[in-house]
Design an enzyme around this catalytic site. Structure first.
Site, PDB file in Angstrom:
ATOM      1  N   ALA A  61       2.165   0.818   2.738  1.00  0.00           N
ATOM      2  CA  ALA A  61       3.619   0.853   2.664  1.00  0.00           C
ATOM      3  C   ALA A  61       4.005   0.342   1.277  1.00  0.00           C
ATOM      4  CB  ALA A  61       4.214  -0.024   3.757  1.00  0.00           C
ATOM      5  N   GLY A 106      -0.718   0.554   5.523  1.00  0.00           N
ATOM      6  CA  GLY A 106      -0.036   1.631   6.249  1.00  0.00           C
ATOM      7  C   GLY A 106      -0.715   2.988   6.070  1.00  0.00           C
ATOM      8  N   GLU A 109      -3.455   2.980   8.547  1.00  0.00           N
ATOM      9  CA  GLU A 109      -2.816   3.024   9.877  1.00  0.00           C
ATOM     10  C   GLU A 109      -2.340   4.448  10.210  1.00  0.00           C
ATOM     11  OE1 GLU A 109      -0.501  -0.596   8.563  1.00  0.00           O
ATOM     12  OE2 GLU A 109      -0.695  -1.018  10.703  1.00  0.00           O
ATOM     13  N   GLU A 129      -3.237  -6.333   4.610  1.00  0.00           N
ATOM     14  CA  GLU A 129      -1.922  -6.966   4.800  1.00  0.00           C
ATOM     15  C   GLU A 129      -1.979  -8.493   4.756  1.00  0.00           C
ATOM     16  OE1 GLU A 129      -2.881  -4.231   6.358  1.00  0.00           O
ATOM     17  OE2 GLU A 129      -1.177  -2.918   6.806  1.00  0.00           O
TER      18      GLU A 129
HETATM   19  N1  CO8 Z   1       3.227  -0.187  -2.815  1.00  0.00           N
HETATM   20  C1  CO8 Z   1       3.903   0.015  -3.959  1.00  0.00           C
HETATM   21  N2  CO8 Z   1       3.323   0.394  -5.126  1.00  0.00           N
HETATM   22  C2  CO8 Z   1       1.985   0.572  -5.103  1.00  0.00           C
HETATM   23  C3  CO8 Z   1       1.211   0.384  -3.938  1.00  0.00           C
HETATM   24  C4  CO8 Z   1       1.889  -0.004  -2.749  1.00  0.00           C
HETATM   25  N3  CO8 Z   1       1.259  -0.174  -1.577  1.00  0.00           N
HETATM   26  N4  CO8 Z   1      -0.083   0.632  -4.241  1.00  0.00           N
HETATM   27  C5  CO8 Z   1      -0.105   0.964  -5.546  1.00  0.00           C
HETATM   28  N5  CO8 Z   1       1.136   0.935  -6.059  1.00  0.00           N
HETATM   29  C6  CO8 Z   1       1.543   1.229  -7.450  1.00  0.00           C
HETATM   30  C7  CO8 Z   1       1.126   0.098  -8.394  1.00  0.00           C
HETATM   31  O1  CO8 Z   1       2.083  -0.948  -8.358  1.00  0.00           O
HETATM   32  C8  CO8 Z   1       1.085   0.823  -9.717  1.00  0.00           C
HETATM   33  O2  CO8 Z   1       2.401   0.950 -10.196  1.00  0.00           O
HETATM   34  P1  CO8 Z   1       2.689   0.760 -11.800  1.00  0.00           P
HETATM   35  O3  CO8 Z   1       1.930   1.886 -12.454  1.00  0.00           O
HETATM   36  O4  CO8 Z   1       4.169   0.870 -11.906  1.00  0.00           O
HETATM   37  O5  CO8 Z   1       2.117  -0.581 -12.145  1.00  0.00           O
HETATM   38  C9  CO8 Z   1       0.606   2.218  -9.326  1.00  0.00           C
HETATM   39  O6  CO8 Z   1       0.840   2.360  -7.930  1.00  0.00           O
HETATM   40  C10 CO8 Z   1      -0.892   2.408  -9.572  1.00  0.00           C
HETATM   41  O7  CO8 Z   1      -1.586   1.349  -8.907  1.00  0.00           O
HETATM   42  P2  CO8 Z   1      -2.570   0.327  -9.681  1.00  0.00           P
HETATM   43  O8  CO8 Z   1      -2.261   0.276 -11.141  1.00  0.00           O
HETATM   44  O9  CO8 Z   1      -2.568  -0.962  -8.935  1.00  0.00           O
HETATM   45  O10 CO8 Z   1      -3.953   1.107  -9.470  1.00  0.00           O
HETATM   46  P3  CO8 Z   1      -5.405   0.452  -9.432  1.00  0.00           P
HETATM   47  O11 CO8 Z   1      -6.365   1.591  -9.493  1.00  0.00           O
HETATM   48  O12 CO8 Z   1      -5.548  -0.625 -10.447  1.00  0.00           O
HETATM   49  O13 CO8 Z   1      -5.499  -0.245  -7.994  1.00  0.00           O
HETATM   50  C11 CO8 Z   1      -5.219  -0.339  -5.607  1.00  0.00           C
HETATM   51  C12 CO8 Z   1      -5.433   0.562  -6.837  1.00  0.00           C
HETATM   52  C13 CO8 Z   1      -6.447  -1.195  -5.375  1.00  0.00           C
HETATM   53  C14 CO8 Z   1      -5.008   0.601  -4.412  1.00  0.00           C
HETATM   54  C15 CO8 Z   1      -3.987  -1.237  -5.843  1.00  0.00           C
HETATM   55  O14 CO8 Z   1      -2.905  -0.423  -6.283  1.00  0.00           O
HETATM   56  C16 CO8 Z   1      -3.543  -1.971  -4.613  1.00  0.00           C
HETATM   57  O15 CO8 Z   1      -4.150  -2.950  -4.240  1.00  0.00           O
HETATM   58  N6  CO8 Z   1      -2.448  -1.493  -3.985  1.00  0.00           N
HETATM   59  C17 CO8 Z   1      -1.872  -2.158  -2.825  1.00  0.00           C
HETATM   60  C18 CO8 Z   1      -2.730  -1.942  -1.582  1.00  0.00           C
HETATM   61  C19 CO8 Z   1      -2.154  -2.703  -0.420  1.00  0.00           C
HETATM   62  O16 CO8 Z   1      -2.133  -3.914  -0.396  1.00  0.00           O
HETATM   63  N7  CO8 Z   1      -1.679  -1.955   0.584  1.00  0.00           N
HETATM   64  C20 CO8 Z   1      -1.113  -2.532   1.781  1.00  0.00           C
HETATM   65  C21 CO8 Z   1       0.367  -2.650   1.608  1.00  0.00           C
HETATM   66  S1  CO8 Z   1       1.103  -3.516   2.967  1.00  0.00           S
HETATM   67  C22 CO8 Z   1       1.266  -2.337   4.166  1.00  0.00           C
HETATM   68  O17 CO8 Z   1       0.877  -1.212   4.033  1.00  0.00           O
HETATM   69  C23 CO8 Z   1       1.932  -2.806   5.399  1.00  0.00           C
HETATM   70  C24 CO8 Z   1       2.146  -1.695   6.378  1.00  0.00           C
HETATM   71  C25 CO8 Z   1       2.826  -2.238   7.603  1.00  0.00           C
HETATM   72  C26 CO8 Z   1       4.288  -1.982   7.636  1.00  0.00           C
HETATM   73  C27 CO8 Z   1       4.610  -0.542   7.839  1.00  0.00           C
HETATM   74  C28 CO8 Z   1       5.756  -0.357   8.709  1.00  0.00           C
HETATM   75  C29 CO8 Z   1       6.208   1.106   8.730  1.00  0.00           C
END
Ligand code: CO8
Length: 255
Positions: A61, A106, A109, A129
């Site tokens: 998400a 998400g 999921e 999460e």
């Molecule tokens: N949300 C928002 N932006 C994101 C997300 C995300 N989940 N994942 C990546 N991005 C963005 C980054 O911020 C980045 O943006 P910018 O270029 O502006 O800095 C862009 O995408 C590219 O990502 P990275 O530069 O971080 O890419 P990397 O290759 O370095 O890393 C990763 C890739 C490992 C996937 C890293 O981006 C990461 O850890 N992302 C977050 C993963 C995460 O924690 N996901 C879980 C989120 S919580 C969730 O899903 C809860 C769901 C339950 C509620 C749902 C109810 C409907």
């Protein structure tokens, strides 16, 4: 539009198209996805879900959008997510997740609600999460332990660790593993195979397995007997069995 929808021989492919954010799901995207799935009902015999680009299925998400949520906002967001997952699970048509990269939070999921999960060897999966100070709100605490068992599920849930596709395949989190770049093609080929089968039989097989899975064996067996009997009221049963006896391919009409 954050979604791309294409149709080919009864197979609908829905691509989550927000590659700059690694296809992270915000509220609008969840609404769009729910509508796209509901609209696919008429023509499709199988639905493939995937993410745009070669890096991510869905990286979760949208964390930026969630950061300022109140508990009330979070409840509504979670409920909206559950509506989407219920739409997938209760869809007459089977769904296949083509996991072409990160499937986190998400994103995993979403894949867990699909009937089949095909991942490329470069995929990374997990429910991180707890590393963000929250829990999965999109069915992860429930579906992960049902699919993997309580022990394996809690291992991933409590550590928030990300696993590679090989480990995901070994534990049964994904059903099929393919070389990098091939997840979508494999998913679409699988979808075409499903689409050649009797559509009513496929729908009944999915429904019976899913409903029986949450019931005791006796109830499940009863559901199966009734669904099996219902097949014999269809033209597809007559066509399928006659085609076998005639040594030809069946032509199913879905009635
Ligand atoms: N949300 C928002 N932006 C994101 C997300 C995300 N989940 N994942 C990546 N991005 C963005 C980054 O911020 C980045 O943006 P910018 O270029 O502006 O800095 C862009 O995408 C590219 O990502 P990275 O530069 O971080 O890419 P990397 O290759 O370095 O890393 C990763 C890739 C490992 C996937 C890293 O981006 C990461 O850890 N992302 C977050 C993963 C995460 O924690 N996901 C879980 C989120 S919580 C969730 O899903 C809860 C769901 C339950 C509620 C749902 C109810 C409907």
């Amino acid at each position: 539009m954050s979604l791309k929808v294409t149709q080919d021989e009864h197979v609908t492919t829905i691509t989550i198209n927000r590659p700059k954010r690694l296809n992270a799901l915000d509220e609008d995207l969840i609404t769009e996805l729910t509508h796209a799935l509901q609209e696919a009902q008429n023509d499709a015999r199988c639905i493939v879900l995937t993410g745009a680009g070669d890096k991510a299925f869905v990286a979760g998400a949208d964390i930026a959008a969630m950061k300022t949520m109140t508990p009330q906002d979070a409840r509504r967001f979670s409920q909206k997510g559950h509506t989407l997952l219920d739409t997938i699970e209760n869809h007459d048509v089977p769904t296949i997740a083509a996991i072409n990269g990160f499937a986190l939070g998400g994103g995993l999921e979403l894949a867990l609600a699909c009937d089949v999960r095909i991942a490329s060897e470069n995929a990374t999966l997990g429910l991180p999460e707890v590393t963000l100070g929250v829990i999965p709100g999109f069915g992860g605490t429930q579906r992960l332990t049902r699919i993997l068992g309580l022990g394996q599920g809690l291992d991933l849930l409590l550590t928030g660790r990300k696993i590679d596709a090989t480990e995901a395949h070994r534990t049964g989190l994904i059903t099929r593993l393919v070389p990098p770049g091939e997840a979508l093609q494999e998913a679409q080929n699988t979808a075409k195979t499903i689409a050649t089968n009797g559509p009513l039989a496929v729908a009944l097989a999915k429904k019976t397995a899913r409903h029986g899975h949450d019931a005791n064996l006796q109830t499940g067996d009863h559901l199966e007997t009734e669904a099996f009997a219902a097949c014999f009221a269809t033209d597809d049963q007559k066509e399928g069995m006659q085609a076998f006896l005639d040594k030809r391919e069946p032509t199913f009409q879905g009635r």
